[in-house]
Write a protein that holds these residues in place. Structure first.
Motif, PDB file in Angstrom:
ATOM      1  N   SER A 207       2.840   2.015  -2.901  1.00  0.00           N
ATOM      2  CA  SER A 207       2.942   2.691  -1.615  1.00  0.00           C
ATOM      3  C   SER A 207       3.125   1.674  -0.504  1.00  0.00           C
ATOM      4  O   SER A 207       3.120   0.478  -0.739  1.00  0.00           O
ATOM      5  N   ARG A 208       3.244   2.153   0.678  1.00  0.00           N
ATOM      6  CA  ARG A 208       3.492   1.293   1.831  1.00  0.00           C
ATOM      7  C   ARG A 208       2.180   0.977   2.525  1.00  0.00           C
ATOM      8  O   ARG A 208       1.821   1.621   3.506  1.00  0.00           O
ATOM      9  N   LYS A 209       1.492  -0.029   1.995  1.00  0.00           N
ATOM     10  CA  LYS A 209       0.192  -0.417   2.541  1.00  0.00           C
ATOM     11  C   LYS A 209       0.124  -1.925   2.719  1.00  0.00           C
ATOM     12  O   LYS A 209       0.792  -2.669   2.019  1.00  0.00           O
TER      13      LYS A 209
ATOM     14  N   GLU B  75       2.278   2.581   6.215  1.00  0.00           N
ATOM     15  CA  GLU B  75       1.589   3.875   6.262  1.00  0.00           C
ATOM     16  C   GLU B  75       0.074   3.733   6.237  1.00  0.00           C
ATOM     17  O   GLU B  75      -0.639   4.566   6.772  1.00  0.00           O
ATOM     18  N   VAL B  76      -0.434   2.678   5.596  1.00  0.00           N
ATOM     19  CA  VAL B  76      -1.881   2.477   5.437  1.00  0.00           C
ATOM     20  C   VAL B  76      -2.172   0.985   5.594  1.00  0.00           C
ATOM     21  O   VAL B  76      -1.462   0.156   5.028  1.00  0.00           O
ATOM     22  N   VAL B  77      -3.222   0.650   6.346  1.00  0.00           N
ATOM     23  CA  VAL B  77      -3.609  -0.756   6.465  1.00  0.00           C
ATOM     24  C   VAL B  77      -4.480  -1.149   5.272  1.00  0.00           C
ATOM     25  O   VAL B  77      -4.174  -2.084   4.548  1.00  0.00           O
ATOM     26  N   PHE B  78      -5.574  -0.429   5.045  1.00  0.00           N
ATOM     27  CA  PHE B  78      -6.478  -0.721   3.934  1.00  0.00           C
ATOM     28  C   PHE B  78      -6.558   0.502   3.025  1.00  0.00           C
ATOM     29  O   PHE B  78      -7.156   1.500   3.394  1.00  0.00           O
TER      30      PHE B  78
ATOM     31  N   ILE C   9      -2.043  -3.562  15.694  1.00  0.00           N
ATOM     32  CA  ILE C   9      -0.906  -2.925  15.036  1.00  0.00           C
ATOM     33  C   ILE C   9      -0.001  -2.389  16.143  1.00  0.00           C
ATOM     34  O   ILE C   9      -0.422  -1.563  16.945  1.00  0.00           O
ATOM     35  N   GLN C  10       1.230  -2.870  16.172  1.00  0.00           N
ATOM     36  CA  GLN C  10       2.173  -2.437  17.197  1.00  0.00           C
ATOM     37  C   GLN C  10       3.440  -1.880  16.544  1.00  0.00           C
ATOM     38  O   GLN C  10       3.945  -2.454  15.575  1.00  0.00           O
ATOM     39  N   TYR C  11       3.932  -0.796  17.103  1.00  0.00           N
ATOM     40  CA  TYR C  11       5.209  -0.222  16.691  1.00  0.00           C
ATOM     41  C   TYR C  11       5.265   0.094  15.194  1.00  0.00           C
ATOM     42  O   TYR C  11       6.142  -0.367  14.477  1.00  0.00           O
ATOM     43  N   SER C  12       4.310   0.870  14.720  1.00  0.00           N
ATOM     44  CA  SER C  12       4.267   1.298  13.321  1.00  0.00           C
ATOM     45  C   SER C  12       4.285   2.823  13.309  1.00  0.00           C
ATOM     46  O   SER C  12       3.239   3.470  13.201  1.00  0.00           O
ATOM     47  N   SER C  13       5.457   3.396  13.401  1.00  0.00           N
ATOM     48  CA  SER C  13       5.596   4.840  13.574  1.00  0.00           C
ATOM     49  C   SER C  13       5.131   5.665  12.379  1.00  0.00           C
ATOM     50  O   SER C  13       4.789   6.826  12.524  1.00  0.00           O
TER      51      SER C  13
ATOM     52  N   LEU D 268       2.451   4.893  10.461  1.00  0.00           N
ATOM     53  CA  LEU D 268       1.039   4.643  10.171  1.00  0.00           C
ATOM     54  C   LEU D 268       0.239   5.936  10.217  1.00  0.00           C
ATOM     55  O   LEU D 268       0.257   6.661  11.204  1.00  0.00           O
ATOM     56  N   GLY D 269      -0.444   6.232   9.128  1.00  0.00           N
ATOM     57  CA  GLY D 269      -1.255   7.439   9.045  1.00  0.00           C
ATOM     58  C   GLY D 269      -2.742   7.138   8.906  1.00  0.00           C
ATOM     59  O   GLY D 269      -3.585   7.933   9.310  1.00  0.00           O
ATOM     60  N   TYR D 270      -3.079   5.991   8.311  1.00  0.00           N
ATOM     61  CA  TYR D 270      -4.467   5.627   8.054  1.00  0.00           C
ATOM     62  C   TYR D 270      -4.683   4.139   8.305  1.00  0.00           C
ATOM     63  O   TYR D 270      -3.845   3.327   7.951  1.00  0.00           O
ATOM     64  N   VAL D 271      -5.833   3.815   8.870  1.00  0.00           N
ATOM     65  CA  VAL D 271      -6.272   2.422   8.889  1.00  0.00           C
ATOM     66  C   VAL D 271      -7.055   2.189   7.597  1.00  0.00           C
ATOM     67  O   VAL D 271      -6.768   1.271   6.850  1.00  0.00           O
ATOM     68  N   TRP D 272      -8.050   3.036   7.317  1.00  0.00           N
ATOM     69  CA  TRP D 272      -8.827   2.977   6.065  1.00  0.00           C
ATOM     70  C   TRP D 272      -8.539   4.240   5.269  1.00  0.00           C
ATOM     71  O   TRP D 272      -8.615   5.343   5.808  1.00  0.00           O
ATOM     72  N   LYS D 273      -8.242   4.096   3.977  1.00  0.00           N
ATOM     73  CA  LYS D 273      -7.982   5.249   3.124  1.00  0.00           C
ATOM     74  C   LYS D 273      -8.642   5.025   1.759  1.00  0.00           C
ATOM     75  O   LYS D 273      -8.633   3.913   1.233  1.00  0.00           O
ATOM     76  N   ASN D 274      -9.193   6.096   1.198  1.00  0.00           N
ATOM     77  CA  ASN D 274      -9.807   6.070  -0.143  1.00  0.00           C
ATOM     78  C   ASN D 274     -10.941   5.054  -0.256  1.00  0.00           C
ATOM     79  O   ASN D 274     -11.007   4.275  -1.206  1.00  0.00           O
ATOM     80  N   VAL D 275     -11.849   5.047   0.700  1.00  0.00           N
ATOM     81  CA  VAL D 275     -12.955   4.097   0.710  1.00  0.00           C
ATOM     82  C   VAL D 275     -14.073   4.619  -0.195  1.00  0.00           C
ATOM     83  O   VAL D 275     -14.644   5.686   0.067  1.00  0.00           O
TER      84      VAL D 275
END
Length: 89
Positions: free
Chosen positions: A17-19, A44-47, A72-76, A78-85
């Motif tokens: 995925s795009r993380k 799409e996801v940072v972490f 994080i700049q100009y990341s259209s 991006l849906g999550y900073v943290w996901k599946n923690v």
């Protein structure tokens, strides 16, 4: 083998995925203090910690505990900073 490696196991992810950081790479950088990304429209996801398993008998694991700045700049997309923690993080 470190304490973190003994307490954590991984389940392989079939889809890339795009993380920025995945469960396979997040523990490589425990002392990272600053993250900057710009013009990453596919991000799409940072972490994304999907697949990270934490042994319940081990102490909590600090993930990027030293992080002081996240920019994080100009990341259209991006849906999550943290996901599946998982618990224990």
């Amino acid at each position: 083998m470190t304490d973190i490696q003994q307490c954590v196991g991984f389940i392989p992810e079939p889809i890339i995925s795009r993380k920025l950081f995945s469960s396979k790479t997040i523990l490589w950088t425990p002392n990272i203090e600053e993250i900057y990304t710009s013009n990453a429209d596919s991000l799409e996801v940072v972490f994304d910690l999907k697949g990270l398993k934490v042994d319940e008998e081990c102490q909590r694991i600090a993930v990027v505990a030293q992080l002081k700045a996240l920019t994080i700049q100009y990341s259209s997309m991006l849906g999550y900073v943290w996901k599946n923690v998982p618990r224990g993080i």
